[in-house]
Design an enzyme around this catalytic site. Structure first.
Site, PDB file in Angstrom:
ATOM      1  CG  ASP A 532      -0.191  -0.156   2.535  1.00  0.00           C
ATOM      2  OD1 ASP A 532       0.550   0.787   2.892  1.00  0.00           O
ATOM      3  OD2 ASP A 532      -0.327  -1.199   3.214  1.00  0.00           O
ATOM      4  CD  GLU A 612      19.080 -24.130 -15.940  1.00  0.00           C
ATOM      5  OE1 GLU A 612      17.889 -24.446 -16.065  1.00  0.00           O
ATOM      6  OE2 GLU A 612      19.796 -24.536 -14.993  1.00  0.00           O
TER       7      GLU A 612
END
Ligand code: GLA
Length: 728
Positions: A532, A612
């Site tokens: 928030d 990777e």
């Protein structure tokens, strides 16, 4: 001038919007308009019907058409014949609860007001104006000061109210919302953001039903379940067209958004502290400050509205050294080790990450007290020497020697029953005398309304942050709060506790962020349970979700992006099969998704295959290049991942010269249909070269003809296209 007054009519003007209200001949403050600029006094739209059962204030005498039940009001109250949801409510010593607010005066100031003890939008004097309108009850000496912060260049208006007791008796404030917005006409829908742990902020759009609908939290946190943001939009509003209004409450506790669609098809939105478990004793001479609500509107769809919220939150809510600069690429050990780590393991993880270009190691939960699992240790913020024999000094020095910074995890507001802190201070726990407290993840909650608790936390956390070169704090909170009760409050004031808890949190955050201005604070609450604008005032980024699955994250981050800027969204590449879903996606797909945020890793990179690792190294390099565009550019949602077979989004630099499209094709079909994606925000006249194959397109072509989504093979296929203007 952003604020203009003509007689008793107030005009709040931003670049593209107008907000208008008027104190009428009875002194009732009516809301006239929030929308595009009209160059007009909008009072002509008001109609005064004589509606049965809608009462008339006494001074209206025989005028049966003057009813507060049928007119748009600026800050609705109780006991004046308005039967819709009020924004404010008080109770006097005699038990009555009417509040008949009438206009008393106004004040205009350059700059933006602040709110004592609460986060608020801030601005320089030249960037904003503040309007204060004072209303007073006709009988008691209760005043309400309505505050408006107008930021013209941002198309933002902030709202907050102050309830002032200038009388001689104590009153109980049982509702004090930050925002009240009446919209007399139009067919509106609302969108709120719901979810659960690991599945935050799913947008849900519904037509308004007659009566009251609400989204709220009673959990002591703004919550994973509903977010303190809301959109009202006209039927048919899309990303790029139509009228919508957004409101974001800067509050991290129990909130409430209520929308009423009334008997005359008028819409009222109120938003503020949840009235459940709220009642505030206001003694003579005292004031109560509501949290801030940020309001913005757009007549060109959600995209414009998001851009407005992104800009104001990034530039005028987030604070501190990190708000506008690129954030470090992190590696966090949580999903790599959980509680099972020691210095050696952490240094190994850091070494592997340093080789690939990661900037910072974050040591997560488990480094303190007897914290070997989640049933012990919270509150004992001193180093566990079994795991870290040389203390933080040794570990941090070793990590620094690898060329990396170091960050650390805390969950300050919590306490385990199996902890030294609990044994020393059982009275610091939130619990109701004579009852067993509700546990969450085995843990209990500290009473943050107590100054002694906050002093303890400030001291113990400062000691840790001072003992080594610590550059980052992850501030976690891993349960909902129940058993609201504080030993320090008398029985009649226990309903102040949920709000006092939030005020206590803000006090501690303020003290620590001021004392450690070089530390980057990241908010967290089991992922995004406290995502928030209140937390963002202290922490410029928040861990978005404990769900790190790349596919899931396309949806969670899509929902989060309606209000919150990309630079605030904590997002990491984690291991596969993913720990929350068991799904396997490629490193590249995970990387592209994690780049739509602060970017980092949450796995042991040493365990990756050589190819990777090469991909990780490449994507960190790309993030270093794209980061400024991702965080400073405008963000466009090019698809809806809840409806489409793919998630695609776009970042465009402010000069429209750099464009990055990223995303993921969820499922591949044979003989795949071709999907053009239409880019947005480009300069139609410019020519853009696609980095991947050197082909040149005009801005007009990319926006109107679109570009075909690449053909895919397999599922969860990453999309990445970078374009740069070639003709200046
Ligand atoms: C929460 C956080 C996680 C991790 C754990 C540690 O769930 O969201 O990232 O820090 O706590 O207990």
């Amino acid at each position: 001038m952003a604020v203009r007054v003509e007689g008793q009519t107030f005009y709040l003007e931003t670049k593209n919007t107008l907000y208008q209200m008027k104190a009428d001949h009875y002194g009732v403050l009516k809301h006239l308009w929030y929308g595009v600029k009209t160059g007009q006094d909008m009072e002509y739209l008001l109609d005064y019907p004589d509606v049965g059962f809608s009462g008339n204030i006494y001074d209206a005498d025989r005028d049966r058409a003057y009813s507060q039940d049928t007119m748009p009001l600026e800050y609705a109250t109780e006991g004046v014949g308005d039967f819709r949801i009020p924004a404010v409510g008080v109770r006097y010593e005699n038990g009555a609860s009417a509040l008949d607010l009438r206009y008393e005066g106004y004040r205009i100031e350059d700059g933006k007001y602040a709110i004592p003890g609460l986060p608020a939008v801030y601005a320089e004097e030249y960037e904003a104006q503040t309007l204060e309108i004072t209303l007073k009850d006709v009988v008691s000496d209760i005043r309400v000061v309505l505050k408006y912060g107008v930021l013209p260049d941002f198309d933002v208006i902030t709202r907050s109210a102050v309830i002032v007791n200038d009388g001689s008796q104590t009153v109980m404030v049982n509702k004090a919302h930050s925002l009240c917005l009446d919209i007399p006409y139009g067919k509106w829908e609302w969108i709120h953001f719901h979810g659960r742990h690991l599945k935050e902020r799913t947008p849900e759009r519904r037509p308004l039903l007659h009566g009251v609908q609400q989204s709220s939290s009673k959990r002591g946190i703004s919550s994973h379940h509903q977010n303190p943001t809301v959109l009202l939009c006209k039927e048919g509003c899309t990303e790029t067209s139509g009228t919508c209004i957004g409101a974001a409450l800067m509050y991290s506790g129990c909130f409430q958004t209520q929308i009423e669609y009334d008997q005359l098809n008028q819409t009222r939105l109120v938003m503020g502290i949840n009235t459940h478990m709220f009642c505030w004793e206001l003694k003579p001479g005292e004031r109560f400050y509501t949290p801030e609500a940020i309001l913005s509107m757009s007549s060109t769809g959600f995209e414009t509205l998001s851009h407005q919220f992104h800009r104001v939150i990034r530039e005028h809510v987030c604070r501190g050294k990190y708000k506008l600069i690129e954030r470090p690429v992190l590696i966090n050990n949580w999903e790599a080790t959980y509680f099972d780590f020691n210095e050696e393991k952490l240094v190994e993880i850091a070494r592997g990450a340093a080789e690939l270009g990661v900037d910072m190691l974050v040591m997560d939960d488990g480094w303190f007290g007897q914290r070997d699992n989640d049933d012990a240790g919270l509150g004992d913020w001193y180093v566990n020497r079994d795991k870290l024999p040389g203390g933080l000094e040794s570990l941090v020095a070793k990590v620094n020697d690898l060329g990396m910074d170091f960050g650390i995890w805390f969950e300050p507001e919590m306490i385990s029953e199996n902890s030294d802190l609990y044994r020393a201070h059982p009275e610091w726990v939130v619990r109701i005398p004579g009852r067993k407290p509700v546990r969450g993840r085995y843990q209990l909650v500290l009473d943050m309304s107590r100054p002694d608790v906050r002093d303890y936390l400030f001291d113990v956390m400062s000691r840790i942050l001072n003992c080594a070169n610590i550059r980052y704090v992850k501030w976690d909170f891993n349960r909902s709060v129940s058993d609201w009760y504080s030993e320090l409050l008398p029985s009649g004031r226990q309903k102040e506790m949920p709000h006092r808890f939030v005020l206590g949190l803000y006090d501690l955050l303020e003290r620590l962020t001021q004392a450690f201005p070089d530390v980057l604070f990241e908010g967290c609450c089991g992922g995004g349970g406290r995502f928030d604008a209140g937390v963002l005032y202290y922490c410029p980024q928040i861990w978005c979700s404990d769900d790190t699955d790349a596919f899931e994250r396309t949806q969670i981050q899509y929902g989060t992006s309606f209000f919150y800027p990309i630079s605030t969204i904590g997002s990491h590449v984690s291991a596969v099969p993913n720990h929350q879903t068991g799904r396997t996606t490629s490193v590249k797909a995970r990387g592209v998704t994690a780049m739509a945020g602060t970017f980092g890793y949450e796995l042991d990179l040493n365990k990756l295959l050589p190819e990777e690792k090469a991909e990780v190294k490449k994507q960190i390099g790309l993030f270093k290049e794209y980061g400024p565009l991702i965080h400073n550019g405008k963000y466009y949602r090019l698809s809806n991942p809840f409806e489409d077979q793919y998630a695609v989004w776009e970042y465009v630099s402010s000069d429209a010269k750099k464009v990055l499209v990223q995303g993921m094709i969820f499922r591949t079909e044979p003989n795949m249909l071709r999907y053009p994606i239409y880019l947005r925000g480009l300069d139609p006249e410019k020519k853009y070269r696609l980095r991947e194959d050197g082909i040149i397109y005009s801005g007009n072509a990319l926006m109107n003809g679109g570009i075909l989504i690449p053909k895919a093979w397999g599922d969860y296929v990453p999309v990445e296209m970078y374009l740069e203007a070639i003709d200046g």
